[in-house]
Design an enzyme around this catalytic site. Sequence first.
Site, PDB file in Angstrom:
ATOM      1  CG  LEU A  85      -1.925  -1.216   1.212  1.00  0.00           C
ATOM      2  CD1 LEU A  85      -2.622  -1.356   2.551  1.00  0.00           C
ATOM      3  CD2 LEU A  85      -2.937  -1.062   0.087  1.00  0.00           C
ATOM      4  N   PRO A  86       0.270   2.419  -0.319  1.00  0.00           N
ATOM      5  CG  PRO A  86      -1.076   3.830  -1.583  1.00  0.00           C
ATOM      6  CD  PRO A  86      -1.126   2.614  -0.725  1.00  0.00           C
ATOM      7  CB  THR A 139       8.063   2.266   3.214  1.00  0.00           C
ATOM      8  OG1 THR A 139       8.801   1.481   2.275  1.00  0.00           O
ATOM      9  CG2 THR A 139       9.033   2.952   4.162  1.00  0.00           C
ATOM     10  CE  LYS A 150       5.200   6.607   1.660  1.00  0.00           C
ATOM     11  NZ  LYS A 150       5.633   5.180   1.804  1.00  0.00           N
ATOM     12  CE  LYS A 172      12.255   0.833   0.973  1.00  0.00           C
ATOM     13  NZ  LYS A 172      10.854   0.602   0.635  1.00  0.00           N
TER      14      LYS A 172
END
Length: 297
Positions: free
Chosen positions: A70-71, A101, A246, A176
């Site tokens: 997902l975003p 992430t 983001k 990450k």
Amino acid sequence: MHTQQQHIGFIGLGVMGEPICRNLARKSGARVSACDLDDAPLQRLAVDGVQRAASPADLMAQCDVVFLSLPSGEVVAQLCREDGGLLAHARPGQTVVDLSTSPVDTTRALAQAFAARQAHFIDAPVARTRAAAEAGTLAVMVGAAPEQFAAVQPLIATFASDIALCGPVGCGQVLKILNNMVLFETVVAISEAKAIGERAGVDPQVLFDTLSKGSADSFALRNHGMKAVLPGAFPERAFSVRYARKDLHYALKLAEESGVDARGARVVDQWFTEAIDAGFGEQYHPVISRLMARDRG
């Protein structure tokens, strides 16, 4: 691979999710069902035997393991916690694997909430490019207990060539986030070197070729530098400035919580903000090199 009887669910068939889901369907030996707001990837994946699920709740009712791609962590949390969301339908022994992430605190809080329902929530964010997702050669950084890692590793191996257990839940996200922070800072350095070298009379191709033979060599130089910054190729539907910013904000939040002065990361944030203001927000994030190439007088 002992997955013949498993039913795998997949939520989120975007730039990375679609090829990851395809590799799962082709290589795992498991039955794979998926859902997405966009119908087009579901139609393409049907060729590989991926079945269309009516909803995320339907996947949770049917599947032993559910992958999320997902975003953002905010979207992950909303999908899990909303009325009738994933948490409401979680079953004892079920595992949800977040490939997105997400912020570390969000991930750990969700893991606690799933544990209260005797289910598992683990983080396994993916690194590398869409081409790597298609080839099944992603790098995946996992935060999980060793026994949970052992249970999902064969599935992750269908789309990843490098899989690391980084520690308990949340540690995959730490790795990450920091991986991306280091990458973004390196892309800034590469872009600065091109702008300075070109104005000082050095051919950019010669510059990058020579840097790649010395101590400045890096994955970022050979990929983001030579394949994007050098030819000026910054497509959309790649890892855009908005998505990169983001992830960078997750790193800055983690740095603040850790008491670390991450001023290099703050410089990257300034470039990302300037790129968005210039209308480059949906383009591949090394597009910041265009801003550095401008004459600042």
